[in-house]
Design a protein around this motif. Sequence first.
Motif, PDB file in Angstrom:
ATOM      1  N   ALA A   1     -11.349  -9.423  14.696  1.00  0.00           N
ATOM      2  CA  ALA A   1     -10.216  -9.133  15.568  1.00  0.00           C
ATOM      3  C   ALA A   1      -9.420 -10.397  15.878  1.00  0.00           C
ATOM      4  CB  ALA A   1     -10.708  -8.478  16.857  1.00  0.00           C
ATOM      5  N   LEU A   2     -10.100 -11.497  16.084  1.00  0.00           N
ATOM      6  CA  LEU A   2      -9.424 -12.753  16.383  1.00  0.00           C
ATOM      7  C   LEU A   2      -8.729 -13.324  15.147  1.00  0.00           C
ATOM      8  CD1 LEU A   2     -12.158 -14.327  18.670  1.00  0.00           C
ATOM      9  CD2 LEU A   2      -9.874 -13.596  19.389  1.00  0.00           C
ATOM     10  N   ARG A   3      -9.248 -13.043  13.976  1.00  0.00           N
ATOM     11  CA  ARG A   3      -8.599 -13.496  12.742  1.00  0.00           C
ATOM     12  C   ARG A   3      -7.246 -12.816  12.549  1.00  0.00           C
ATOM     13  NH1 ARG A   3      -9.588 -17.351   8.729  1.00  0.00           N
ATOM     14  NH2 ARG A   3      -9.333 -15.773   7.092  1.00  0.00           N
ATOM     15  N   HIS A   4      -7.108 -11.617  13.063  1.00  0.00           N
ATOM     16  CA  HIS A   4      -5.809 -10.954  12.983  1.00  0.00           C
ATOM     17  C   HIS A   4      -4.802 -11.672  13.866  1.00  0.00           C
ATOM     18  CE1 HIS A   4      -2.915  -7.711  12.495  1.00  0.00           C
ATOM     19  NE2 HIS A   4      -2.777  -7.661  13.799  1.00  0.00           N
ATOM     20  N   TRP A   5      -5.276 -12.257  14.946  1.00  0.00           N
ATOM     21  CA  TRP A   5      -4.408 -13.023  15.850  1.00  0.00           C
ATOM     22  C   TRP A   5      -4.108 -14.405  15.290  1.00  0.00           C
ATOM     23  CZ3 TRP A   5      -6.228 -17.297  18.906  1.00  0.00           C
ATOM     24  CH2 TRP A   5      -5.282 -17.798  19.816  1.00  0.00           C
TER      25      TRP A   5
ATOM     26  N   HIS B   1      -1.472 -17.897  15.213  1.00  0.00           N
ATOM     27  CA  HIS B   1      -0.918 -17.390  13.965  1.00  0.00           C
ATOM     28  C   HIS B   1       0.452 -16.770  14.203  1.00  0.00           C
ATOM     29  CE1 HIS B   1      -0.710 -15.822   9.980  1.00  0.00           C
ATOM     30  NE2 HIS B   1      -0.720 -14.581  10.375  1.00  0.00           N
ATOM     31  N   PRO B   2       1.503 -17.282  13.598  1.00  0.00           N
ATOM     32  CA  PRO B   2       2.846 -16.771  13.847  1.00  0.00           C
ATOM     33  C   PRO B   2       2.988 -15.298  13.486  1.00  0.00           C
ATOM     34  CG  PRO B   2       2.924 -18.870  12.673  1.00  0.00           C
ATOM     35  CD  PRO B   2       1.506 -18.399  12.651  1.00  0.00           C
ATOM     36  N   GLY B   3       3.672 -14.556  14.324  1.00  0.00           N
ATOM     37  CA  GLY B   3       3.992 -13.166  14.037  1.00  0.00           C
ATOM     38  C   GLY B   3       2.902 -12.179  14.369  1.00  0.00           C
ATOM     39  N   ALA B   4       1.759 -12.614  14.850  1.00  0.00           N
ATOM     40  CA  ALA B   4       0.658 -11.707  15.156  1.00  0.00           C
ATOM     41  C   ALA B   4       0.376 -11.706  16.645  1.00  0.00           C
ATOM     42  CB  ALA B   4      -0.597 -12.109  14.388  1.00  0.00           C
ATOM     43  N   ARG B   5       0.064 -10.544  17.166  1.00  0.00           N
ATOM     44  CA  ARG B   5      -0.327 -10.415  18.568  1.00  0.00           C
ATOM     45  C   ARG B   5      -1.735  -9.850  18.619  1.00  0.00           C
ATOM     46  NH1 ARG B   5       3.151 -10.784  22.625  1.00  0.00           N
ATOM     47  NH2 ARG B   5       1.885  -9.364  23.874  1.00  0.00           N
TER      48      ARG B   5
ATOM     49  N   THR C   1      -6.640 -18.712  11.062  1.00  0.00           N
ATOM     50  CA  THR C   1      -7.479 -19.912  10.932  1.00  0.00           C
ATOM     51  C   THR C   1      -8.636 -19.923  11.931  1.00  0.00           C
ATOM     52  OG1 THR C   1      -6.201 -21.251  12.508  1.00  0.00           O
ATOM     53  CG2 THR C   1      -5.440 -21.201  10.218  1.00  0.00           C
ATOM     54  N   PHE C   2      -8.814 -18.853  12.687  1.00  0.00           N
ATOM     55  CA  PHE C   2      -9.878 -18.857  13.696  1.00  0.00           C
ATOM     56  C   PHE C   2     -11.224 -19.051  12.997  1.00  0.00           C
ATOM     57  CE2 PHE C   2     -12.525 -17.378  17.171  1.00  0.00           C
ATOM     58  CZ  PHE C   2     -11.857 -17.915  18.262  1.00  0.00           C
ATOM     59  N   PRO C   3     -12.054 -19.982  13.503  1.00  0.00           N
ATOM     60  CA  PRO C   3     -13.217 -20.434  12.725  1.00  0.00           C
ATOM     61  C   PRO C   3     -14.381 -19.451  12.717  1.00  0.00           C
ATOM     62  CG  PRO C   3     -13.197 -21.508  14.859  1.00  0.00           C
ATOM     63  CD  PRO C   3     -11.915 -20.706  14.781  1.00  0.00           C
ATOM     64  N   ARG C   4     -15.127 -19.487  11.614  1.00  0.00           N
ATOM     65  CA  ARG C   4     -16.359 -18.687  11.510  1.00  0.00           C
ATOM     66  C   ARG C   4     -17.441 -19.217  12.448  1.00  0.00           C
ATOM     67  NH1 ARG C   4     -14.425 -18.752   6.192  1.00  0.00           N
ATOM     68  NH2 ARG C   4     -14.193 -16.670   5.262  1.00  0.00           N
ATOM     69  N   ARG C   5     -17.234 -20.401  12.987  1.00  0.00           N
ATOM     70  CA  ARG C   5     -18.196 -20.943  13.929  1.00  0.00           C
ATOM     71  C   ARG C   5     -18.435 -19.994  15.101  1.00  0.00           C
ATOM     72  NH1 ARG C   5     -15.603 -24.962  14.689  1.00  0.00           N
ATOM     73  NH2 ARG C   5     -14.850 -24.901  16.844  1.00  0.00           N
ATOM     74  N   TRP C   6     -17.430 -19.168  15.408  1.00  0.00           N
ATOM     75  CA  TRP C   6     -17.576 -18.163  16.470  1.00  0.00           C
ATOM     76  C   TRP C   6     -18.774 -17.257  16.196  1.00  0.00           C
ATOM     77  CZ3 TRP C   6     -14.823 -17.076  20.975  1.00  0.00           C
ATOM     78  CH2 TRP C   6     -15.024 -15.803  21.550  1.00  0.00           C
ATOM     79  N   ILE C   7     -18.968 -16.880  14.947  1.00  0.00           N
ATOM     80  CA  ILE C   7     -20.083 -15.995  14.590  1.00  0.00           C
ATOM     81  C   ILE C   7     -21.412 -16.711  14.812  1.00  0.00           C
ATOM     82  CG2 ILE C   7     -21.100 -14.616  12.740  1.00  0.00           C
ATOM     83  CD1 ILE C   7     -18.336 -14.571  11.425  1.00  0.00           C
ATOM     84  N   ALA C   8     -21.484 -17.969  14.404  1.00  0.00           N
ATOM     85  CA  ALA C   8     -22.732 -18.731  14.530  1.00  0.00           C
ATOM     86  C   ALA C   8     -23.127 -18.934  15.986  1.00  0.00           C
ATOM     87  CB  ALA C   8     -22.587 -20.071  13.819  1.00  0.00           C
ATOM     88  N   VAL C   9     -22.168 -19.320  16.830  1.00  0.00           N
ATOM     89  CA  VAL C   9     -22.508 -19.571  18.234  1.00  0.00           C
ATOM     90  C   VAL C   9     -22.851 -18.264  18.945  1.00  0.00           C
ATOM     91  CG1 VAL C   9     -21.065 -21.636  18.304  1.00  0.00           C
ATOM     92  CG2 VAL C   9     -20.111 -19.456  19.066  1.00  0.00           C
TER      93      VAL C   9
END
Length: 241
Positions: free
Chosen positions: A79-83, A15-19, A86-94
């Motif tokens: 936290a990863l969505r701030h970075w 995501h541009p502009g985010a660290r 588009t980080f997927p919700r699949r992270w929650i499922a796995v």
Amino acid sequence: MTTAVAQRTAFYRVHPGARFSTKRWFALVLPGESAGFVLPGLAWFVVWALSVPPLVASTAVVLSGAGEGAMLGFAQWLALRHWDTTFPRRWIAVTAASASLAWACGMTPSTASDLGAPVWLIIPLALVLMTVLLASMPVAQYLVLRRYVPRAWRWIPWSIAAWLLALPPTFLIPMSIPNDSPVAAFAIGWVVSGLLMASILAFVTGKAMQRLLDGATVDPRLRPGIRHSIYRPWLKSANEK
């Protein structure tokens, strides 16, 4: 004469502009995992109070472990969505599924013992399942993370190390409470051990994630739908005589 100098650089779209923020990660993961850890504790207390059969008891705890994983995964995902938005919700499922698997591995030896399994079988079974327990969530999360950062496999040893450091309080503190103690003592011990475990986990995994994501750089020429594409620019300089 023309001299060409080539430099290869791999760019992963973020995501541009985010660290990535370790402070945000810690602030989210600490309460997320702490609250999630309460669910297996409540499940264990209920099945213990009702004296349900071992298989039913272990099943209830394993299912509650999925709830713990979902809460942990959701906190990490925020936290990863701030970075990367588009980080997927699949992270929650796995994370939820792997947490349930980890609890199944943890409950199997004691359940087998309650069902009358011999010690010679329980000990090697516990050793094998401990390996699966530690690796289940790191490997599952790596399968999502690898499409976003280079050398994402490093998340596996970092995450395993975090769990190795974080899990001992969850065993040592409850075991230090005498069996004839009031229920409140066990509840306090479970909460304290959960907070300590979550603090260690949040701190170590936050540092690990920072090391991973600091290597990811934005390439605006990649289409948003492409996650694993790598752009390798060739930088040329000419010097003519």
